[in-house]
Design an enzyme around this catalytic site. Structure first.
Site, PDB file in Angstrom:
ATOM      1  N   THR A 238       0.911  -1.323  -0.046  1.00  0.00           N
ATOM      2  CA  THR A 238      -0.015  -0.098   0.127  1.00  0.00           C
ATOM      3  C   THR A 238       0.753   1.364   0.070  1.00  0.00           C
ATOM      4  OG1 THR A 238      -0.217   0.399   2.255  1.00  0.00           O
ATOM      5  CG2 THR A 238      -1.595  -1.033   1.388  1.00  0.00           C
ATOM      6  N   ASP A 239       0.338   2.285  -0.293  1.00  0.00           N
ATOM      7  CA  ASP A 239       0.741   3.468   0.102  1.00  0.00           C
ATOM      8  C   ASP A 239       0.541   3.813   1.511  1.00  0.00           C
ATOM      9  OD1 ASP A 239       1.753   6.311   0.048  1.00  0.00           O
ATOM     10  OD2 ASP A 239       0.812   7.015  -1.814  1.00  0.00           O
ATOM     11  N   TRP A 240       1.407   4.593   2.059  1.00  0.00           N
ATOM     12  CA  TRP A 240       1.380   4.731   3.681  1.00  0.00           C
ATOM     13  C   TRP A 240      -0.234   5.233   3.975  1.00  0.00           C
ATOM     14  CZ3 TRP A 240       5.076   2.562   1.985  1.00  0.00           C
ATOM     15  CH2 TRP A 240       6.216   2.111   2.662  1.00  0.00           C
ATOM     16  N   GLY A 241      -0.989   4.081   4.656  1.00  0.00           N
ATOM     17  CA  GLY A 241      -2.210   4.415   5.178  1.00  0.00           C
ATOM     18  C   GLY A 241      -3.461   3.908   4.141  1.00  0.00           C
TER      19      GLY A 241
END
Length: 813
Positions: A238-241
């Site tokens: 994932t992208d962060w979050g």
């Protein structure tokens, strides 16, 4: 180097998975912390580090964040993607990639999170400095070259952000509504080229939704397209979050959630397996990919000596020089003669803006300013700031000081552009203009000295109301830590400018085709302009531009003598080799980018007038002639048929246009495509947008009926903000009295936790905008359990008027 998920490595990882408990496997679905993957000592699985790029290493220590608030280790800062793409130089890209890989090896980093390769749909996107181009072929090839360079050093690269992540506003929850043809031909095509060509170790999914489904749990996107069609064998993170529903993500092909959620989502994954809603086979597969990624780091060679920081700085200067684009040079004012008196005007000359703000922000090993680089060679150099480099508020006194110096010099160089607060990750630009102080400064200096050269520092196109008044204009983009030296090499003639624009510079924002639909409404981003992005629109609509795609001047001249092919027939299983003869007819050695565009006027469906299908960068000595072979492949001629859900290579005549830009075509060559493939009736019947004249103050019109045809389903109308839910943003709940109080407290806690009290205005604005538009569920996960989802659901009940149930949930905790 072993590809992370080759059969042997994957088999080894799968064997380790079989020895793990359910809880251990669930733990391996997310990060150990902000930057590390989990390890397991009893099975000798190492914990590896991933960290931000893409134009330098942003490795942090204990105080870690994803957006550059905390200090990172020094590392060479190369030019940003918008600059590098302007070089059109695949060899240079691979060399820069190798240097990035070297730095990762030296710092024991296993995966560099880059390159970013989202399409530049609108010049307003605040993160465009981190992306390559409006053209998918150019983006794909440049990304592939960088990936090849990085991974040649035994370090993984990460293509991001997959997919259709083309704006900052609402990027974490908005729904990108895109028709299948546009999705395939424009927004996925570059990723496809890079995945198939360079085999990246990892791909990062985007925050946003795509046609109703979050990219982090999009089975069609991650499994069917990325893995089954393109053959991707690495890990998806994932992208962060960006994780929304973690168990759904595991089933959809999302292997790794970053950063750690503090065990919240890991527990959900384990529980989903226990209750039978998640097949454990999907979990095993995801964990095996993550472990294979960790095992791949053991193949990496340890550094034999100290990192060559001097050599990297020299490379950064070379890259910056070759990325400069000479937009205008009336009277051959450039290059500057070193014996001339030169007035350098502009605070960027001493306090340069050389990179963008956000997760890509690198702490440079050194900074080479334009003032210092010119001072080393120009004996009579004077300087005036002209503006404040941070805010650039109106200040007539600074302009007056600059004008006085300019009037006394042989040549004036105005170094202007966009301060960081005008463009950054986290928020989009409000307009295309430079600060008024910069525009007023340029006009005043041009009036005082007709021999004025404007140098620009910006991450994306800007308007130039003073263009007719300036003698020369050099686009320097954000050139990295050695950008000042690279620009000086071009200004003084040590480097013949050879950059070409990888994006169109429009005359005005209303000329950009997506402007009526950007940044969207009702929690949606509708891509109604379809395939008509950038020059594909401008050239088809014959709309005027400030500077066209592919434009870039030189201190020499090039003659395009002939275009020919051994075989003028292209088949589905073959390729065509176009031979172009080029002569340097000017007084200097130089490099030219030969660009080949296709015009399929005989197509049974609408197509852009021109589409890039090949290019080559050629360096020639003065007077030299060379014949260059450019390979043209069938895939660059295919149309995606949204009716048949298949790529189609149409038979018939195609004109190849060869030139120095999309608006400077020098030669044409006719070829014939032989194919049995035919477009479906649905594809044939779908019309093109209505191209409007400039007097209508809009680029194009797309009715609901036409957009429905493009989508092959009724055009969606968006979704209401209320009732509020876990993916509502702070900005949305802030429209209520209770929500405004929650927003105020959450914003203060978020910003205070980042230690932003003394941050610069750009960083403060970036974090404020990000927090304001962050989904509530992401705030919970970033807090790693300090607030529970039950408490959030109680708050949502209160916001939605369900008072008793909300209070019960909050009291029960």
């Amino acid at each position: 180097m072993t590809y992370p998920l080759d059969p042997e490595l994957f088999d080894q990882a799968s064997g380790l998975v079989s020895q793990m408990t359910l809880e251990e496997k669930a733990d391996f679905c997310s990060g150990k912390d902000f930057w590390h993957l989990p390890g397991l000592e009893r099975l000798q699985i190492p914990s590896i580090m991933v960290t931000d790029g893409p134009h330098g290493l942003r490795k942090q220590g204990q105080n870690a964040d994803h957006m550059g608030a905390h200090r990172s280790i020094p590392a060479t800062c190369f030019p940003t993607a918008s600059a590098l793409a302007s070089s059109w130089d695949l060899s240079l890209m691979e060399t820069v990639g190798k240097a990035l890989g070297d730095t990762c090896v030296d710092e024991d980093v296993s995966v560099l999170l880059g390159p970013g390769m989202n399409i530049k749909r609108s010049p307003l996107c605040g993160r465009n400095f981190e992306y390559f181009s409006e053209d998918p072929m150019l983006s794909g090839q440049i990304a592939a070259a960088l990936v090849n360079g990085i991974q040649s050093q035994g370090v993984g690269a990460c293509l991001k952000h997959f997919a259709v992540n083309n704006q900052e506003l609402g990027r974490m929850y908005k729904d990108a509504i895109v028709d299948d043809r546009t999705l395939r031909e424009i927004y996925l095509r570059g990723f496809e080229i890079a995945v198939k060509t360079a085999k990246p170790w990892t791909v990062m999914c985007a925050y946003n939704r795509l046609n109703g489904i979050y990219c982090s749990e999009h089975d069609w996107l991650l499994n069917q397209v990325l893995r089954e069609e393109w053959g991707f064998g690495g890990a998806v993170m994932t992208d962060w979050g960006a994780a929304n529903d973690r168990p759904k993500g595991v089933a959809a092909g999302l292997d790794l959630e970053m950063p750690s959620s503090g065990g919240i989502n890991d527990a959900l994954v384990a529980q989903a397996v226990r209750d039978g809603t998640l097949d454990e086979a999907f979990l095993d597969q995801a964990v095996a990919r993550n472990i294979a990624l960790s095992l791949s780091s053991q193949q990496r060679q340890k550094p034999s000596g100290d990192l060559d920081l001097d050599g990297q700085h020299d490379l950064a200067r070379t890259a910056a020089a070759q990325s400069c684009v000479l937009l205008k040079n009336d009277g051959n004012l450039l290059p500057i003669v070193t014996s001339a008196s030169v007035a350098l005007i502009g605070a960027f000359g001493q306090k340069p803006r050389f990179q963008g703000a956000g997760s890509s922000q690198v702490r440079p090993t050194r900074i080479e300013t334009l003032f210092d680089a010119l001072s080393a060679e120009v004996a009579n150099l004077t300087y005036a700031a002209g503006y404040d480099p941070v805010q650039s508020a109106p200040d007539q006194a600074l302009i007056d000081e600059a004008v006085a110096l300019a009037g006394q010099a042989d040549v004036a160089v105005v170094y202007a552009g966009l301060p960081g607060i005008y463009e950054s990750e986290g928020f989009d630009r409000a307009h295309l203009d430079l600060p008024e102080q910069h525009n007023a400064l340029i006009r005043a200096v041009c009036a005082a000295n007709p021999k004025t050269i404007v140098v620009l520092a910006n991450g994306a196109p800007v308007t130039m109301p003073w263009l007719e008044e300036a003698a020369s204009v050099l686009e320097g983009y954000l050139g990295g830590q050695a950008g000042g030296g690279g620009i000086a090499q071009v200004l003084l003639g040590h480097q013949n400018p050879c950059g070409k624009l990888a994006e169109t510079f429009p005359l005005a924002l209303n000329d950009v085709p997506c402007t009526p639909f950007f940044p969207g409404k009702n929690r949606q981003m509708q891509y109604r302009e379809g395939v008509y992005v950038g020059y594909r629109y401008f050239d088809t609509a014959e709309r005027g531009v400030l500077f066209p795609f592919g434009h870039g001047l030189s201190y020499t001249t090039f003659d395009y003598l002939e275009a020919s092919a051994v075989n003028d027939t292209l088949k589905a299983d073959g390729l065509l080799e176009l031979q172009v003869t080029l002569r340097n007819s000017g007084p200097r050695a130089g490099a030219e980018v030969i660009q080949v565009y296709r015009d399929a006027a005989s197509s049974a469906t609408h197509q852009p007038t021109q589409q890039l299908c090949g290019f080559a960068k050629v360096t020639l000595q003065a007077g030299a002639t060379e014949t260059v072979t450019i390979r043209v492949e069938p895939d660059t001629f295919r149309v995606f048929d949204h009716g048949a859900q298949a790529w189609v290579l149409e038979a018939g005549p195609v004109k190849l246009r060869v030139g120095s830009s999309s608006r400077d075509i020098r030669l044409t060559h006719a070829i014939n495509i032989v194919s049995n493939e035919v477009l479906s009736d649905i594809a044939k019947a779908t019309g093109a947008p209505e191209f409007l004249s400039p007097t209508q103050n809009q680029a194009l019109a797309v009715s609901d009926e036409l957009f429905s045809q493009m989508l092959n389903r009724p055009a969606p109308t968006g979704e209401p903000i209320r009732p509020f839910h876990r993916n509502s943003s702070l900005a949305e709940i802030g429209t209520t009295w209770l929500g405004s109080k929650v927003k105020e407290k959450a914003m203060a806690g978020f910003l205070g936790g980042m230690g932003l009290e003394k941050a610069d205005p750009t960083t403060q604005k970036m974090f404020e905008e990000m927090a304001n538009h962050m989904p509530l569920r992401a705030l919970i996960l970033f807090q790693q359990g300090q607030t529970s989802f039950q408490q959030l659901d109680g708050l949502l009940d209160l916001l939605n008027g369900r008072i008793i149930r909300g209070l019960w949930r909050l009291i029960r905790r």
